[in-house]
Motif scaffolding. Structure first.
Motif, PDB file in Angstrom:
ATOM      1  N   ILE A 172       0.826  -1.208   0.000  1.00  0.00           N
ATOM      2  CA  ILE A 172       0.000   0.000   0.000  1.00  0.00           C
ATOM      3  C   ILE A 172       0.856   1.253   0.000  1.00  0.00           C
ATOM      4  CG2 ILE A 172      -1.779   1.284   1.259  1.00  0.00           C
ATOM      5  CD1 ILE A 172      -2.723  -1.374   2.448  1.00  0.00           C
ATOM      6  N   LEU A 173       0.511   2.181  -0.873  1.00  0.00           N
ATOM      7  CA  LEU A 173       1.145   3.488  -0.914  1.00  0.00           C
ATOM      8  C   LEU A 173       0.131   4.544  -0.496  1.00  0.00           C
ATOM      9  CD1 LEU A 173       3.601   5.272  -1.849  1.00  0.00           C
ATOM     10  CD2 LEU A 173       2.373   5.516  -4.017  1.00  0.00           C
ATOM     11  N   ARG A 190      -1.350  10.088 -12.830  1.00  0.00           N
ATOM     12  CA  ARG A 190      -1.151   8.698 -12.418  1.00  0.00           C
ATOM     13  C   ARG A 190      -2.220   7.791 -13.023  1.00  0.00           C
ATOM     14  NH1 ARG A 190       1.332  11.577  -8.497  1.00  0.00           N
ATOM     15  NH2 ARG A 190       3.143  10.602  -7.497  1.00  0.00           N
ATOM     16  N   LEU A 191      -3.463   8.245 -12.982  1.00  0.00           N
ATOM     17  CA  LEU A 191      -4.550   7.439 -13.517  1.00  0.00           C
ATOM     18  C   LEU A 191      -4.411   7.234 -15.028  1.00  0.00           C
ATOM     19  CD1 LEU A 191      -7.458   9.014 -11.466  1.00  0.00           C
ATOM     20  CD2 LEU A 191      -6.701   6.637 -11.315  1.00  0.00           C
ATOM     21  N   ASP A 192      -3.841   8.201 -15.722  1.00  0.00           N
ATOM     22  CA  ASP A 192      -3.687   8.109 -17.169  1.00  0.00           C
ATOM     23  C   ASP A 192      -2.719   7.006 -17.591  1.00  0.00           C
ATOM     24  OD1 ASP A 192      -5.516  10.073 -17.676  1.00  0.00           O
ATOM     25  OD2 ASP A 192      -4.032  11.673 -17.997  1.00  0.00           O
ATOM     26  N   THR A 193      -1.924   6.500 -16.645  1.00  0.00           N
ATOM     27  CA  THR A 193      -0.992   5.428 -16.991  1.00  0.00           C
ATOM     28  C   THR A 193      -1.714   4.100 -17.217  1.00  0.00           C
ATOM     29  OG1 THR A 193      -0.654   4.813 -14.675  1.00  0.00           O
ATOM     30  CG2 THR A 193       0.812   6.498 -15.602  1.00  0.00           C
ATOM     31  N   LYS A 194      -2.936   3.990 -16.758  1.00  0.00           N
ATOM     32  CA  LYS A 194      -3.751   2.776 -16.913  1.00  0.00           C
ATOM     33  C   LYS A 194      -3.143   1.564 -16.212  1.00  0.00           C
ATOM     34  CE  LYS A 194      -6.662   5.046 -19.394  1.00  0.00           C
ATOM     35  NZ  LYS A 194      -7.928   5.511 -18.767  1.00  0.00           N
ATOM     36  N   ALA A 195      -2.286   1.818 -15.249  1.00  0.00           N
ATOM     37  CA  ALA A 195      -1.688   0.704 -14.498  1.00  0.00           C
ATOM     38  C   ALA A 195      -2.755  -0.026 -13.690  1.00  0.00           C
ATOM     39  CB  ALA A 195      -0.602   1.233 -13.566  1.00  0.00           C
ATOM     40  N   ASP A 251       7.122  13.438 -11.607  1.00  0.00           N
ATOM     41  CA  ASP A 251       8.066  13.040 -12.640  1.00  0.00           C
ATOM     42  C   ASP A 251       7.812  11.574 -13.015  1.00  0.00           C
ATOM     43  OD1 ASP A 251      10.412  11.305 -11.114  1.00  0.00           O
ATOM     44  OD2 ASP A 251       9.438  12.804  -9.828  1.00  0.00           O
ATOM     45  N   ASP A 252       8.085  11.226 -14.236  1.00  0.00           N
ATOM     46  CA  ASP A 252       7.760   9.890 -14.746  1.00  0.00           C
ATOM     47  C   ASP A 252       8.419   8.776 -13.954  1.00  0.00           C
ATOM     48  OD1 ASP A 252       6.174  11.018 -16.683  1.00  0.00           O
ATOM     49  OD2 ASP A 252       7.733  10.992 -18.231  1.00  0.00           O
ATOM     50  N   LYS A 253       9.662   8.996 -13.498  1.00  0.00           N
ATOM     51  CA  LYS A 253      10.366   7.956 -12.745  1.00  0.00           C
ATOM     52  C   LYS A 253       9.649   7.646 -11.441  1.00  0.00           C
ATOM     53  CE  LYS A 253      14.864   6.810 -10.703  1.00  0.00           C
ATOM     54  NZ  LYS A 253      16.250   7.273 -10.449  1.00  0.00           N
ATOM     55  N   THR A 254       9.216   8.693 -10.720  1.00  0.00           N
ATOM     56  CA  THR A 254       8.501   8.478  -9.456  1.00  0.00           C
ATOM     57  C   THR A 254       7.185   7.765  -9.698  1.00  0.00           C
ATOM     58  OG1 THR A 254       9.475  10.444  -8.432  1.00  0.00           O
ATOM     59  CG2 THR A 254       7.432   9.633  -7.488  1.00  0.00           C
ATOM     60  N   ILE A 255       6.453   8.199 -10.708  1.00  0.00           N
ATOM     61  CA  ILE A 255       5.159   7.577 -10.994  1.00  0.00           C
ATOM     62  C   ILE A 255       5.335   6.111 -11.370  1.00  0.00           C
ATOM     63  CG2 ILE A 255       3.207   7.553 -12.591  1.00  0.00           C
ATOM     64  CD1 ILE A 255       3.293  10.585 -12.590  1.00  0.00           C
ATOM     65  N   ARG A 256       6.312   5.808 -12.218  1.00  0.00           N
ATOM     66  CA  ARG A 256       6.554   4.408 -12.608  1.00  0.00           C
ATOM     67  C   ARG A 256       6.903   3.559 -11.401  1.00  0.00           C
ATOM     68  NH1 ARG A 256       9.421   6.690 -16.927  1.00  0.00           N
ATOM     69  NH2 ARG A 256      11.406   6.197 -15.905  1.00  0.00           N
ATOM     70  N   SER A 257       7.717   4.119 -10.507  1.00  0.00           N
ATOM     71  CA  SER A 257       8.090   3.390  -9.289  1.00  0.00           C
ATOM     72  C   SER A 257       6.871   3.156  -8.412  1.00  0.00           C
ATOM     73  CB  SER A 257       9.149   4.174  -8.512  1.00  0.00           C
ATOM     74  OG  SER A 257       9.439   3.530  -7.295  1.00  0.00           O
ATOM     75  N   LEU A 285       3.704   3.056  -9.231  1.00  0.00           N
ATOM     76  CA  LEU A 285       2.729   2.157  -9.837  1.00  0.00           C
ATOM     77  C   LEU A 285       3.283   0.748 -10.024  1.00  0.00           C
ATOM     78  CD1 LEU A 285       1.180   4.587 -12.481  1.00  0.00           C
ATOM     79  CD2 LEU A 285       0.326   4.003 -10.214  1.00  0.00           C
ATOM     80  N   GLY A 286       4.605   0.619 -10.059  1.00  0.00           N
ATOM     81  CA  GLY A 286       5.185  -0.707 -10.199  1.00  0.00           C
ATOM     82  C   GLY A 286       5.371  -1.444  -8.885  1.00  0.00           C
ATOM     83  N   ASP A 287       5.529  -0.688  -7.805  1.00  0.00           N
ATOM     84  CA  ASP A 287       5.865  -1.298  -6.520  1.00  0.00           C
ATOM     85  C   ASP A 287       4.660  -1.547  -5.615  1.00  0.00           C
ATOM     86  OD1 ASP A 287       8.478  -1.189  -7.303  1.00  0.00           O
ATOM     87  OD2 ASP A 287       8.976   0.595  -6.144  1.00  0.00           O
ATOM     88  N   PHE A 288       3.488  -1.037  -5.976  1.00  0.00           N
ATOM     89  CA  PHE A 288       2.346  -1.106  -5.067  1.00  0.00           C
ATOM     90  C   PHE A 288       1.097  -1.648  -5.764  1.00  0.00           C
ATOM     91  CE2 PHE A 288       5.206   2.168  -3.547  1.00  0.00           C
ATOM     92  CZ  PHE A 288       5.384   1.792  -2.224  1.00  0.00           C
ATOM     93  N   ASP A 289       0.267  -2.321  -4.963  1.00  0.00           N
ATOM     94  CA  ASP A 289      -1.004  -2.855  -5.450  1.00  0.00           C
ATOM     95  C   ASP A 289      -2.150  -1.875  -5.219  1.00  0.00           C
ATOM     96  OD1 ASP A 289       0.125  -5.613  -5.848  1.00  0.00           O
ATOM     97  OD2 ASP A 289       0.296  -5.495  -3.665  1.00  0.00           O
TER      98      ASP A 289
END
Length: 358
Positions: free
Chosen positions: A8-9, A95-100, A62-68, A70-74
């Motif tokens: 959880i983030l 963040r929502l636009d990434t469709k993760a 920034d894209d790096k923070t968002i990727r991290s 969205l990749g590290d949390f459910d």
């Protein structure tokens, strides 16, 4: 409950200098961590791989923070303040636009009638109706929050107590029961006029002059304090200079972080404050407070804890220093309805458990 689905983030305003916003995020993360531990049979401390709640700055886009993130949390939880901000809603939309494939939860958000121009309203509607948003709870206007949500959610929209009610527990701070010091928390004077054009700056200066004079008249020890913002702190210093008081005797340090704010408030016997979270933190510490109301968002919390009479509205009443000090004295005599507050905390806990169990 699956541990694998509880990375959880908490995405909060953790860099805000109004530390009330930081307190909200800290308390939300604390309670989620606590509930995870309580519902794991105590195993979290035994395994390094066990789930832990993390905090991140919602405004860091920034894209790096968002990727991290969205990749590290459910699951991503957005708590409390900021939903009325275009900057914050834009950050959430990015963040929502990434469709993760991440589930989102909005905990105790503060939707209120004012300031909702079209672009902001459109942003809020897009954010809250995203199909990955599973739960929305509000500490603000329940009816207005429901109006924004047109999509079906697994959990109903609920009105809950502000997460900062757990400040004492989250920071491990208790009130100083031996104190005879009154804390008075000014707010930058323009804010009253921004909410009500009939209120002048002279009205605000007069309100504080009368309040400090009445406290002196009654022989009270008092100090001014702030939630961390420079405009509030500068105004506090200006008041003391204008009315001939010593800053050494009557001014609390400007807190450097949220913990220091909670610690500063813990040293008071009673509080009179305009900042919303100065009053909520006081309540968490069982320190009676009187709120100088400048915004409708303060009404809901007062209703939940049964202290509507201590949340004073209208410049006619705010200019009556005798009335305000009487209110504080009565509050210090009466204390709080702790059973009522505990009931509201349990209701809020249930919505946090929904996040863990979803």
């Amino acid at each position: 409950m699956s541990f694998g689905k509880n990375r959880i983030l908490v995405l909060g305003r953790i860099k805000a200098t109004n530390y009330g916003d930081v307190v909200i995020a800290d308390c939300c993360a604390y309670m989620l961590n606590k509930l995870l531990e309580e519902n794991s049979g105590g195993f979290l401390g035994l395994f390094k791989a066990a789930p832990r709640v993390k905090l991140s700055n919602v405004n860091k886009t920034d894209d790096k923070t968002i990727r991290s993130n969205l990749g590290d949390f459910d699951k991503i939880v957005f708590p409390g303040g900021g939903i009325n901000s275009l900057k914050v809603t834009n950050a959430l939309l990015k963040r929502l636009d990434t469709k993760a494939d991440v589930r989102y939860y909005f905990n105790g958000i503060g939707i209120h009638p004012e300031r909702h121009y079209k672009q902001l309203s459109d942003n809020i509607e897009k954010v809250l109706n995203d199909e990955r948003v599973r739960q929305v709870t509000t500490r603000g206007d329940l009816a207005m929050t429901k109006e924004y949500i047109t999509s079906q959610k697994p959990y109903p929209v609920e009105w809950i107590i502000d997460p900062a009610i757990w400040s004492n527990e989250a920071y491990g701070v208790s009130r100083d029961t031996s104190s005879d010091l009154i804390g008075i928390g000014p707010i930058r004077p323009e804010i009253f006029n921004e909410q009500d054009s009939d209120v002048s700056l002279n009205d605000v200066y007069s309100m504080y002059e009368k309040l400090l004079g009445e406290a002196d008249k009654r022989g009270m020890r008092w100090k001014l304090f702030c939630n961390g913002t420079e405009p509030d702190f500068s105004f506090a210093k200006e008041l003391l200079d204008r009315f001939g008081y010593s800053k050494e005797e009557h001014l609390v340090r400007k807190p450097k972080n949220a913990r220091e704010l909670v610690e500063d408030i813990s040293r008071f016997k009673g509080v009179i404050a305009a900042r919303f979270h100065a009053n909520i933190i006081s309540t968490s510490l069982s320190i009676p407070s009187v709120a100088l109301v400048w915004n409708v968002k303060m009404r809901g919390f007062s209703e939940l804890i049964g202290c509507q009479d201590r949340y004073v509205e209208g410049m006619d009443k705010l200019l009556d220093a005798n009335f305000l000090i009487d209110k504080l004295c009565a509050a210090m005599e009466e204390g709080y309805d702790h059973d009522r507050i505990e009931k509201e905390k349990q209701r809020a806990k249930a919505t946090l458990l929904n996040i863990i169990n979803d």
